[in-house]
Design an enzyme around this catalytic site. Sequence first.
Site, mmCIF file in Angstrom:
data_model
loop_
_atom_site.group_PDB
_atom_site.id
_atom_site.type_symbol
_atom_site.label_atom_id
_atom_site.label_comp_id
_atom_site.label_asym_id
_atom_site.label_seq_id
_atom_site.Cartn_x
_atom_site.Cartn_y
_atom_site.Cartn_z
ATOM 1 N N GLU A 1 12.261 1.116 -10.164
ATOM 2 C CA GLU A 1 11.685 -0.132 -10.667
ATOM 3 C C GLU A 1 11.046 -0.980 -9.574
ATOM 4 O O GLU A 1 9.973 -1.538 -9.779
ATOM 5 C CB GLU A 1 12.759 -0.952 -11.384
ATOM 6 C CG GLU A 1 13.238 -0.278 -12.659
ATOM 7 C CD GLU A 1 14.018 -1.218 -13.549
ATOM 8 O OE1 GLU A 1 13.732 -1.257 -14.757
ATOM 9 O OE2 GLU A 1 14.918 -1.917 -13.031
ATOM 10 N N THR B 1 15.731 -7.537 -26.430
ATOM 11 C CA THR B 1 15.856 -6.078 -26.381
ATOM 12 C C THR B 1 16.255 -5.562 -27.763
ATOM 13 O O THR B 1 17.333 -5.888 -28.267
ATOM 14 C CB THR B 1 16.927 -5.687 -25.347
ATOM 15 O OG1 THR B 1 16.666 -6.403 -24.140
ATOM 16 C CG2 THR B 1 16.927 -4.203 -25.090
ATOM 17 N N HIS C 1 28.558 21.910 -8.422
ATOM 18 C CA HIS C 1 28.755 23.045 -9.327
ATOM 19 C C HIS C 1 27.494 23.443 -10.073
ATOM 20 O O HIS C 1 27.530 24.377 -10.855
ATOM 21 C CB HIS C 1 29.887 22.736 -10.308
ATOM 22 C CG HIS C 1 31.224 22.638 -9.632
ATOM 23 N ND1 HIS C 1 32.079 23.699 -9.514
ATOM 24 C CD2 HIS C 1 31.833 21.610 -8.984
ATOM 25 C CE1 HIS C 1 33.166 23.336 -8.861
ATOM 26 N NE2 HIS C 1 33.042 22.069 -8.520
ATOM 27 N N LYS D 1 6.008 -1.466 -24.037
ATOM 28 C CA LYS D 1 6.408 -2.519 -24.975
ATOM 29 C C LYS D 1 5.261 -2.921 -25.885
ATOM 30 O O LYS D 1 5.451 -3.103 -27.085
ATOM 31 C CB LYS D 1 6.929 -3.748 -24.216
ATOM 32 C CG LYS D 1 8.356 -3.569 -23.712
ATOM 33 C CD LYS D 1 8.867 -4.854 -23.060
ATOM 34 C CE LYS D 1 10.218 -4.631 -22.388
ATOM 35 N NZ LYS D 1 10.556 -5.712 -21.449
#
Lengths: 329, 329
Positions: free
Chosen positions: A217, A93, A233, A324
């Site tokens: 995934e 990575t 909120h 990739k």
Amino acid sequence: MEFDESLDKKGMKAILLDFPNQFAKGLEVGNALVVAAKPRKVFFAGMGGSALPGDIAVACFPAASMSVHKDYGLPNGISKQDLLIAVSYSGNTEETIDCAQQALELGCPIVAVASGGKLKEFAERNGIPFAAVPKGIQPRIALGYQFAACAKALEAAGISGVSNKVLEVALFIEKEKPAVESLAQQCAAASFDKIPVLYCSTELWPAARIAKIAFNENGKVPSFWNVFPESNHNELVGFTRFAEKFHFFFLHSTDDHPRVKKRMQITRALMQEKGATVTDLELKGSNSMQRIFYSVLLFMLAGYYTALAYGQDPFPVQMVENLKSALDK
Amino acid sequence: MEFDESLDKKGMKAILLDFPNQFAKGLEVGNALVVAAKPRKVFFAGMGGSALPGDIAVACFPAASMSVHKDYGLPNGISKQDLLIAVSYSGNTEETIDCAQQALELGCPIVAVASGGKLKEFAERNGIPFAAVPKGIQPRIALGYQFAACAKALEAAGISGVSNKVLEVALFIEKEKPAVESLAQQCAAASFDKIPVLYCSTELWPAARIAKIAFNENGKVPSFWNVFPESNHNELVGFTRFAEKFHFFFLHSTDDHPRVKKRMQITRALMQEKGATVTDLELKGSNSMQRIFYSVLLFMLAGYYTALAYGQDPFPVQMVENLKSALDK
């Protein structure tokens, strides 16, 4: 609803059902992660599935000084008194390698967790303690290995009792597995043809976030998450329109703040009025770590069944592979 | 696309266009926020629109030790050396009051920002420095007042140069306003009948998150956000399916990491292949604070026009009002 298991070409279900057994192996390989001195703080580096061990550790040990970096470079405010736990399942990575390289230059103590790749070479070259987790699956379903290995690093860094909690988690989710498997099918059926949105309390945030990732995934469907009370909120009012496109999972815990319990109950009714469908789920377990891993197992399986429901193999992540190869050009 | 401005019964557009003028007033009322000694760290408490000043401060001063608490109670690891900046536009946000009460019991120094309500009474009763921001609008569109008041507290706590940056922001967005107004209409038109999803770099995260909130609250539509590079590692693959239901806004900055720039470019193409529509936007400005407030003004207006496009008054947040009255029962 029918789930055609013949779509599961890579035997993903067997890997998921073996998940509780990952923890013991992870603790074993984690023994290699020696830390010389108690660090000032601990920072994890990891992306996607390999960031999850850090996220869970931060949520489960809120009093410890820990953070997770999901980017290139170093987080702010890091000094050489701080321990880096670098996690990359593939070991390749680029963000994590970049962070580890810069931490090395700064002089930080480092330990690393990977199945091989450049991070392993980096560790060997620089004498960095390295935990080798088993190869050949995918980061998101190697979380038991990676989390347990990191638990050993946290113990080595002075946070006591982590291994015992990890072993208890393994036993706990093994026991829950049969019931979880059928519940996962119900979750996949309930959210079919809708966009799953996961909500839980702020304290348990990785339970909702990892569930969202499992739908993305494993299921290959859009999915989003948020926490109570903050989502009340702002996000709430967005479901004035298009609520019928969404299925909400409210993940409850017996330890939720009483006002959060009340907020969830009211919000459920408001969402249903707008046309959304809702599933209430109790996150079983006696502490945050058990509740989060209960959610991990449940939604990893729910994501798996979601892919099958859409006629898709749950294992490959083709868009990530395409990204990739384009990045490497 | 036609936008029927007669739907804007409360004159919200005039309030939004007056936004750049809020900063000077906020700095003025912020002068009341005296801090006796430099704190160890600063923690904000606030929910929804009143949490945004803290979020922006954290993103713009990453080297300072600051955090934002969006929950009941106290965050972990707080001691009486830490300064609480409690922000609640109405002054009646129960989570923020609860946090301030507990911080007082712990002995933390506290300053408070509100337009009135219980937080004002709490401050008066306990001799806590208090900045009174103008009443009568809504937390999400009072961000200029609240952020500038908080900037004064940060300066008082030893973070220098904040006021000057705030004044530069006010001038900068005033100058950009005419172009932003027409761009906001284009954004509303581009995402009409779709679910807006906002992406930016990790460093600028409030730019994407506040834009999402503006679509939720002003536009009354579901909207979500995420950051690069992390979203590439999991959320991406979720758009294998249903991508055509979404419109993506990629918020770029000239200072983005080169690999993040490349990731955004590739991801854009992958999303389009799956049937999503995408708008690329450059966040103008010469630093993070300017870029984030550029996004605030742009998407507050885009949310406003989104409501008009759906034939809805952008001001009221009926679901939040319904929630509040149910909570009070």
